[in-house]
Motif scaffolding. Structure first.
Motif, PDB file in Angstrom:
ATOM      1  N   LYS A 105       0.845  -1.190   0.000  1.00 31.68           N
ATOM      2  CA  LYS A 105       0.000   0.000   0.000  1.00 31.68           C
ATOM      3  C   LYS A 105       0.885   1.247   0.000  1.00 31.68           C
ATOM      4  CE  LYS A 105      -2.331  -1.688   3.683  1.00 31.68           C
ATOM      5  NZ  LYS A 105      -1.951  -2.890   4.084  1.00 31.68           N
ATOM      6  N   PRO A 106       0.329   2.371  -0.420  1.00 34.98           N
ATOM      7  CA  PRO A 106       1.107   3.610  -0.362  1.00 34.98           C
ATOM      8  C   PRO A 106       1.596   3.860   1.064  1.00 34.98           C
ATOM      9  CG  PRO A 106      -0.985   3.979  -1.489  1.00 34.98           C
ATOM     10  CD  PRO A 106      -1.036   2.596  -0.911  1.00 34.98           C
ATOM     11  N   GLY A 107       2.848   4.272   1.191  1.00 36.86           N
ATOM     12  CA  GLY A 107       3.426   4.556   2.501  1.00 36.86           C
ATOM     13  C   GLY A 107       4.082   3.357   3.156  1.00 36.86           C
ATOM     14  N   ASP A 108       3.914   2.149   2.598  1.00 33.75           N
ATOM     15  CA  ASP A 108       4.535   0.955   3.171  1.00 33.75           C
ATOM     16  C   ASP A 108       6.048   1.002   3.027  1.00 33.75           C
ATOM     17  OD1 ASP A 108       2.190  -0.272   4.005  1.00 33.75           O
ATOM     18  OD2 ASP A 108       2.114  -1.717   2.350  1.00 33.75           O
ATOM     19  N   THR A 109       6.730   0.317   3.945  1.00 36.07           N
ATOM     20  CA  THR A 109       8.161   0.080   3.850  1.00 36.07           C
ATOM     21  C   THR A 109       8.370  -1.419   3.710  1.00 36.07           C
ATOM     22  OG1 THR A 109       8.749   2.026   5.154  1.00 36.07           O
ATOM     23  CG2 THR A 109      10.394   0.266   5.033  1.00 36.07           C
ATOM     24  N   VAL A 110       8.975  -1.820   2.605  1.00 35.78           N
ATOM     25  CA  VAL A 110       9.287  -3.227   2.353  1.00 35.78           C
ATOM     26  C   VAL A 110      10.768  -3.407   2.623  1.00 35.78           C
ATOM     27  CG1 VAL A 110       9.278  -5.098   0.665  1.00 35.78           C
ATOM     28  CG2 VAL A 110       7.514  -3.320   0.553  1.00 35.78           C
ATOM     29  N   GLN A 111      11.094  -4.284   3.561  1.00 38.20           N
ATOM     30  CA  GLN A 111      12.501  -4.516   3.891  1.00 38.20           C
ATOM     31  C   GLN A 111      12.875  -5.936   3.486  1.00 38.20           C
ATOM     32  OE1 GLN A 111      13.866  -4.697   8.036  1.00 38.20           O
ATOM     33  NE2 GLN A 111      15.670  -3.535   7.420  1.00 38.20           N
ATOM     34  N   TRP A 112      13.908  -6.049   2.657  1.00 38.03           N
ATOM     35  CA  TRP A 112      14.475  -7.329   2.259  1.00 38.03           C
ATOM     36  C   TRP A 112      15.725  -7.553   3.090  1.00 38.03           C
ATOM     37  CZ3 TRP A 112      12.354 -10.896  -0.919  1.00 38.03           C
ATOM     38  CH2 TRP A 112      11.212 -10.504  -1.591  1.00 38.03           C
ATOM     39  N   ILE A 113      15.803  -8.702   3.753  1.00 35.96           N
ATOM     40  CA  ILE A 113      16.864  -8.968   4.719  1.00 35.96           C
ATOM     41  C   ILE A 113      17.547 -10.294   4.374  1.00 35.96           C
ATOM     42  CG2 ILE A 113      17.399  -9.229   7.172  1.00 35.96           C
ATOM     43  CD1 ILE A 113      14.424  -8.055   7.560  1.00 35.96           C
ATOM     44  N   TYR A 114      18.863 -10.247   4.264  1.00 29.86           N
ATOM     45  CA  TYR A 114      19.666 -11.448   4.036  1.00 29.86           C
ATOM     46  C   TYR A 114      20.098 -11.950   5.402  1.00 29.86           C
ATOM     47  CZ  TYR A 114      23.215 -14.394   1.747  1.00 29.86           C
ATOM     48  OH  TYR A 114      23.967 -15.450   1.280  1.00 29.86           O
ATOM     49  N   LYS A 115      19.566 -13.112   5.798  1.00 29.58           N
ATOM     50  CA  LYS A 115      19.843 -13.603   7.145  1.00 29.58           C
ATOM     51  C   LYS A 115      19.829 -15.126   7.188  1.00 29.58           C
ATOM     52  CE  LYS A 115      15.068 -13.316   8.834  1.00 29.58           C
ATOM     53  NZ  LYS A 115      14.231 -12.772   9.893  1.00 29.58           N
ATOM     54  N   THR A 116      20.069 -15.683   8.352  1.00 28.36           N
ATOM     55  CA  THR A 116      20.124 -17.128   8.539  1.00 28.36           C
ATOM     56  C   THR A 116      18.865 -17.787   7.983  1.00 28.36           C
ATOM     57  OG1 THR A 116      21.465 -16.832  10.529  1.00 28.36           O
ATOM     58  CG2 THR A 116      20.365 -18.958  10.257  1.00 28.36           C
ATOM     59  N   ASP A 117      19.070 -18.817   7.158  1.00 31.45           N
ATOM     60  CA  ASP A 117      17.961 -19.549   6.541  1.00 31.45           C
ATOM     61  C   ASP A 117      17.328 -20.469   7.586  1.00 31.45           C
ATOM     62  OD1 ASP A 117      16.210 -21.016   5.019  1.00 31.45           O
ATOM     63  OD2 ASP A 117      17.687 -21.684   3.552  1.00 31.45           O
ATOM     64  N   VAL A 118      16.117 -20.129   7.972  1.00 33.15           N
ATOM     65  CA  VAL A 118      15.412 -20.932   8.977  1.00 33.15           C
ATOM     66  C   VAL A 118      14.292 -21.769   8.358  1.00 33.15           C
ATOM     67  CG1 VAL A 118      15.933 -19.350  10.879  1.00 33.15           C
ATOM     68  CG2 VAL A 118      13.843 -19.032   9.538  1.00 33.15           C
ATOM     69  N   CYS A 119      14.120 -21.671   7.047  1.00 36.00           N
ATOM     70  CA  CYS A 119      13.007 -22.381   6.394  1.00 36.00           C
ATOM     71  C   CYS A 119      13.430 -23.617   5.613  1.00 36.00           C
ATOM     72  CB  CYS A 119      12.252 -21.431   5.456  1.00 36.00           C
ATOM     73  SG  CYS A 119      11.389 -20.131   6.334  1.00 36.00           S
ATOM     74  N   SER A 120      14.620 -23.603   5.017  1.00 40.77           N
ATOM     75  CA  SER A 120      15.042 -24.737   4.191  1.00 40.77           C
ATOM     76  C   SER A 120      15.440 -25.911   5.064  1.00 40.77           C
ATOM     77  CB  SER A 120      16.233 -24.353   3.314  1.00 40.77           C
ATOM     78  OG  SER A 120      15.865 -23.328   2.419  1.00 40.77           O
ATOM     79  N   LYS A 121      15.119 -27.077   4.574  1.00 41.31           N
ATOM     80  CA  LYS A 121      15.533 -28.297   5.252  1.00 41.31           C
ATOM     81  C   LYS A 121      16.766 -28.835   4.551  1.00 41.31           C
ATOM     82  CE  LYS A 121      10.871 -29.388   6.627  1.00 41.31           C
ATOM     83  NZ  LYS A 121       9.694 -30.169   6.408  1.00 41.31           N
ATOM     84  N   PRO A 122      17.738 -29.335   5.322  1.00 40.05           N
ATOM     85  CA  PRO A 122      18.932 -29.888   4.676  1.00 40.05           C
ATOM     86  C   PRO A 122      18.569 -31.116   3.844  1.00 40.05           C
ATOM     87  CG  PRO A 122      19.144 -29.876   7.085  1.00 40.05           C
ATOM     88  CD  PRO A 122      17.791 -29.394   6.747  1.00 40.05           C
ATOM     89  N   ASP A 123      19.329 -31.306   2.755  1.00 34.74           N
ATOM     90  CA  ASP A 123      19.139 -32.521   1.959  1.00 34.74           C
ATOM     91  C   ASP A 123      19.539 -33.714   2.807  1.00 34.74           C
ATOM     92  OD1 ASP A 123      18.270 -31.148  -0.294  1.00 34.74           O
ATOM     93  OD2 ASP A 123      20.317 -30.889  -1.034  1.00 34.74           O
ATOM     94  N   ILE A 124      18.734 -34.732   2.777  1.00 32.88           N
ATOM     95  CA  ILE A 124      19.042 -35.955   3.544  1.00 32.88           C
ATOM     96  C   ILE A 124      19.542 -36.992   2.556  1.00 32.88           C
ATOM     97  CG2 ILE A 124      18.095 -37.781   4.989  1.00 32.88           C
ATOM     98  CD1 ILE A 124      15.998 -35.722   5.932  1.00 32.88           C
ATOM     99  N   GLU A 125      20.732 -37.491   2.836  1.00 33.54           N
ATOM    100  CA  GLU A 125      21.294 -38.525   1.954  1.00 33.54           C
ATOM    101  C   GLU A 125      20.560 -39.828   2.158  1.00 33.54           C
ATOM    102  OE1 GLU A 125      25.534 -38.881   1.957  1.00 33.54           O
ATOM    103  OE2 GLU A 125      25.780 -36.736   2.353  1.00 33.54           O
ATOM    104  N   LYS A 126      20.314 -40.511   1.055  1.00 27.36           N
ATOM    105  CA  LYS A 126      19.578 -41.798   1.140  1.00 27.36           C
ATOM    106  C   LYS A 126      20.531 -42.939   1.155  1.00 27.36           C
ATOM    107  CE  LYS A 126      15.520 -40.019  -1.050  1.00 27.36           C
ATOM    108  NZ  LYS A 126      14.539 -40.115  -2.071  1.00 27.36           N
TER     109      LYS A 126
END
Length: 126
Positions: A105-126
């Motif tokens: 919306k008008p007046g919003d501040t969108v902040q993009w932040i490069y930080k520790t990845d807390v969402c990806s799961k490590p690949d699990i070797e089979k």
């Protein structure tokens, strides 16, 4: 009388300046110390998303997964899966939506932040 007109004129100019500023969106890019942070002001328009706002200020790469699109690189700083990743907030809050689906919306501040990845799961070797 002249003083009243001058005061009225200044008040009008000030009000127009505030309105113009409110028709903008601020985009902040925090590189997590990899390079100096940036702040940009862009014109707001109907349908502007957090991702589109970023594209007006930066060179980005994205990665589609099914019906999702993830930002993976901003101005050469790349996501390192399970290590560092790009996240965004609007007015300091998580939106709970992917950036390409969140309309700002008008007046919003969108902040993009490069930080520790807390969402990806490590690949699990089979």
């Amino acid at each position: 009388m002249k003083q009243k007109l001058a005061s009225l004129f200044l008040a009008s100019v000030f009000a127009l300046g505030i309105q113009a500023q409110q028709r903008k969106v601020t985009v902040e890019i925090d590189y997590g110390g990899k390079k100096p942070n940036e702040t940009h002001q862009i014109d707001w328009f109907e349908g502007l998303t957090a991702m589109t706002a970023l594209q007006y200020c930066a060179t980005i790469e994205s990665y589609p997964v099914k019906e999702y699109i993830f930002v993976t690189t901003i101005n050469g700083i790349k996501t390192e899966r399970t290590v560092m990743a790009w996240y965004y907030t609007v007015n300091g809050e998580s939106t709970g939506k992917l950036a390409f689906r969140y309309n700002v919306k008008p007046g919003d501040t969108v902040q993009w932040i490069y930080k520790t990845d807390v969402c990806s799961k490590p690949d699990i070797e089979k």
